[in-house]
Design a protein around this motif. Structure first.
Motif, PDB file in Angstrom:
ATOM      1  N   ARG A  89       0.823  -1.211   0.000  1.00 36.75           N
ATOM      2  CA  ARG A  89       0.000   0.000   0.000  1.00 36.75           C
ATOM      3  C   ARG A  89       0.860   1.265   0.000  1.00 36.75           C
ATOM      4  O   ARG A  89       0.521   2.258  -0.649  1.00 36.75           O
ATOM      5  N   ARG A  90       1.972   1.217   0.733  1.00 37.13           N
ATOM      6  CA  ARG A  90       2.856   2.386   0.744  1.00 37.13           C
ATOM      7  C   ARG A  90       3.469   2.621  -0.634  1.00 37.13           C
ATOM      8  O   ARG A  90       3.577   3.766  -1.096  1.00 37.13           O
TER       9      ARG A  90
ATOM     10  N   ALA B  58       0.942   4.172  -2.825  1.00 42.32           N
ATOM     11  CA  ALA B  58       0.754   5.584  -2.506  1.00 42.32           C
ATOM     12  C   ALA B  58       1.878   6.439  -3.080  1.00 42.32           C
ATOM     13  O   ALA B  58       1.649   7.559  -3.563  1.00 42.32           O
ATOM     14  N   ARG B  59       3.117   5.907  -3.069  1.00 39.12           N
ATOM     15  CA  ARG B  59       4.241   6.654  -3.628  1.00 39.12           C
ATOM     16  C   ARG B  59       4.065   6.848  -5.136  1.00 39.12           C
ATOM     17  O   ARG B  59       4.366   7.906  -5.683  1.00 39.12           O
TER      18      ARG B  59
ATOM     19  N   ALA C 156       1.194   6.919  -6.678  1.00 36.95           N
ATOM     20  CA  ALA C 156       0.082   7.857  -6.848  1.00 36.95           C
ATOM     21  C   ALA C 156       0.537   9.300  -6.650  1.00 36.95           C
ATOM     22  O   ALA C 156       0.067  10.209  -7.340  1.00 36.95           O
ATOM     23  N   ASP C 157       1.473   9.529  -5.732  1.00 36.82           N
ATOM     24  CA  ASP C 157       1.943  10.891  -5.457  1.00 36.82           C
ATOM     25  C   ASP C 157       3.010  11.360  -6.446  1.00 36.82           C
ATOM     26  O   ASP C 157       3.310  12.552  -6.506  1.00 36.82           O
TER      27      ASP C 157
ATOM     28  N   ASP D  85      -8.456   7.762  -3.837  1.00 39.99           N
ATOM     29  CA  ASP D  85      -8.408   9.137  -3.342  1.00 39.99           C
ATOM     30  C   ASP D  85      -7.079   9.815  -3.659  1.00 39.99           C
ATOM     31  O   ASP D  85      -7.033  11.017  -3.968  1.00 39.99           O
ATOM     32  N   SER D  86      -5.972   9.041  -3.598  1.00 43.07           N
ATOM     33  CA  SER D  86      -4.646   9.644  -3.794  1.00 43.07           C
ATOM     34  C   SER D  86      -4.221   9.688  -5.262  1.00 43.07           C
ATOM     35  O   SER D  86      -3.172  10.246  -5.589  1.00 43.07           O
TER      36      SER D  86
ATOM     37  N   GLY E 227      -4.142   3.472 -11.041  1.00 41.87           N
ATOM     38  CA  GLY E 227      -4.767   3.257  -9.741  1.00 41.87           C
ATOM     39  C   GLY E 227      -5.686   2.063  -9.622  1.00 41.87           C
ATOM     40  O   GLY E 227      -6.466   1.988  -8.668  1.00 41.87           O
TER      41      GLY E 227
END
Length: 519
Positions: free
Chosen positions: A9-10, A13-14, A16-17, A89-90, A147
């Motif tokens: 998940r981390r 998220a990276r 996605a950012d 969301d991210s 995503g």
């Protein structure tokens, strides 16, 4: 497992950012293009259209691998492992797909299909595999970028797809890119521009239809303008014309050429060996086993070897009647008894209406349902067999359908038999073939030998030589080899750069052939 999930998940998220320069809008478009395998079917179509025989094989294996991977990932694994899709969301709105998938996130079906197709292509051709691999990697990366998948979903899909492609090798072994070994023959004459070469083009083998804008005869005249090209139509006497062509080649102290399938090559090889003529093989059939083993998959390969005088000496298989007279028959690839000749006979009776491959499928179904074992004596031992196969040289793989040879002058017969005496032999044979375990089945035996004696053939009225069925009344046959009997042109190894440039130029600029023909 929780640590792995948290790391997954981390990492998602990276991604996605992150703001990857040049990734948008390429990756989202690639992701959409790969829906339902459209991107890969289109790529396979391009390979099959603009590439040669190797490219078509690569495309076919790629599509087959994709189908297997898609079936396992989407029908089996996704319904077994239920995993929710990532929260969006991210993920920036501009990256997201218009329609979000609703199935399980694990594994990534797009990644499985991409990896399967790329691996399947690479198994047939490392060159085409290198071209497809970046596209497949981009599709796999796009699924995290837009995503819809975690990184572990993508990695699992890649592993599944690569495994599916590797599994196809059990049922359809890839052909090596290196041709079979054979003794060099230095006595073959060099025939610049084909001067002294007489080539028979068998239109009944499918070689007479246009390839692109040119017929086969036109292509040969461009490559070898001084050669004598003889076209044999559907109603012509093929053997009569072939003997006349061989006579003209002998009078010119040149060579005999043949353009057709393995059956045509068989006839030309027999005449060339008996008259001591070198043979030039131009692949023009459906499968062209001998040409591919020899290392001449394209006309340009043979034309270059003819011009340079590069040739090798290969063995010929032969079947000699031991009683009652009769002529010796030869084979460049295989000799067989049993249900295969019957399969060929049924296929030929149907292919005018159905086409070759549908007719072959119908014929195989009929033969498996109705065939009965034959009673023969093999080296003096009574046997009941479904089929007996003798290859001109040792074939690979050993455990499944023979596909290719690594040597054309080993002096050995590759003898394989399917036993009809075992209980439930038909069922066991079918199960072994479907599971890829034929090499370990008790109904299937293989031997390597220099000669094979067959007797008690009064109930076996037909035999197959290189895929062609021949009526043969002989009750006893000696199957052996004629070592180094045939001199065949093929490029010296490694192929020189001039040939590679010529083949590339011909592929890129086919309109030049038309200009040359007009001169």
């Amino acid at each position: 497992m929780r640590r792995i999930s948290d790391f997954d998940r981390r990492l998602f998220a990276r991604v996605a950012d992150s703001r990857l320069r040049g990734a948008h809008p390429l990756l989202p478009r690639l992701s959409r293009a790969a829906d339902h395998g459209r991107l890969w079917f289109g790529t396979a179509g391009v390979l099959a259209t603009v590439g040669g025989r190797t490219a078509r094989r690569a495309a076919l294996r790629g599509v087959g691998s994709l189908a297997a991977a898609s079936l396992v990932s989407n029908v089996v694994v996704k319904w077994t492992v239920e995993r929710k899709r990532p929260v969006l969301d991210s993920v920036p709105l501009v990256r997201r797909l218009r329609r979000q998938p609703w199935t399980s996130s694990f594994p990534s079906g797009h990644s499985a299909s991409a990896a399967a197709f790329a691996t399947g292509v690479a198994l047939e051709s490392s060159r085409y595999g290198l071209l497809v691999a970046p596209l497949a990697a981009a599709v796999a990366a796009s699924r995290v970028y837009v995503g819809v998948h975690y990184p572990s979903d993508v990695l699992a899909g890649i592993a599944l797809g690569a495994g599916a492609a590797a599994l196809t090798c059990r049922y359809w072994p890839p052909r090596p890119e290196v041709p079979a070994q054979a003794r060099p023959r230095i006595s073959a004459p060099a025939l610049p521009k084909g001067d002294g070469l007489v080539v028979m083009v068998n239109q009944r083998a499918g070689t007479g239809t246009p390839t692109g804008a040119f017929t086969v005869a036109e292509q040969l005249r461009v490559l070898l303008p001084a050669a004598d090209i003889v076209e044999c139509g559907p109603d012509d006497d093929f053997m009569g014309l072939l003997r006349q062509a061989a006579q003209r080649a002998a009078e010119r102290a040149g060579a005999l050429g043949i353009c057709g399938g393995d059956g045509s090559v068989n006839a030309a090889a027999t005449i060339a060996a008996e008259r001591g003529l070198p043979l030039a093989v131009f692949p023009g059939g459906t499968l062209d086993h001998f040409a591919l083993d020899l290392g001449v998959p394209a006309f340009e390969d043979t034309a270059h070897a003819v011009a340079e005088g590069d040739a090798v000496a290969v063995d010929l298989g032969r079947a000699t009647p031991l009683a009652g007279g009769g002529e010796t028959s030869h084979f460049v690839n295989t000799f067989s008894l049993g249900f295969y000749p019957e399969l060929v006979r049924i296929r030929e009776s149907l292919q005018g209406r159905l086409g070759k491959w549908p007719a072959a499928t119908v014929a195989l179904t009929r033969v498996l349902r109705t065939a009965r074992p034959m009673a023969v004596e093999v080296n003096g031992r009574p046997r009941r067999l479904w089929m007996l196969f003798a290859g001109n040289g040792v074939y690979s793989p050993e455990g499944f359908a023979p596909t290719y040879r690594q040597q054309l002058d080993d002096g050995l017969l590759d003898v394989r038999a399917i036993d009809g005496e075992e209980r439930l032999a038909r069922t066991r044979l079918l199960f072994a073939a479907l599971t890829g375990t034929l090499g370990r089945s008790h109904v299937y035996t293989t031997r390597r030998m220099r000669q094979l004696r067959l007797s008690g053939l009064h109930g076996v009225d037909s035999r197959a030589y290189d895929g062609e069925v021949a009526a043969d009344p002989a009750e006893q046959l000696l199957i052996d080899k004629w070592p180094g009997a045939l001199t065949v042109y093929r490029p010296a190894e490694p192929q020189n750069e001039l040939l590679q440039r010529a083949r590339t130029a011909a592929a890129k600029a086919p309109h030049r052939w038309r200009a040359l023909l007009r001169k």
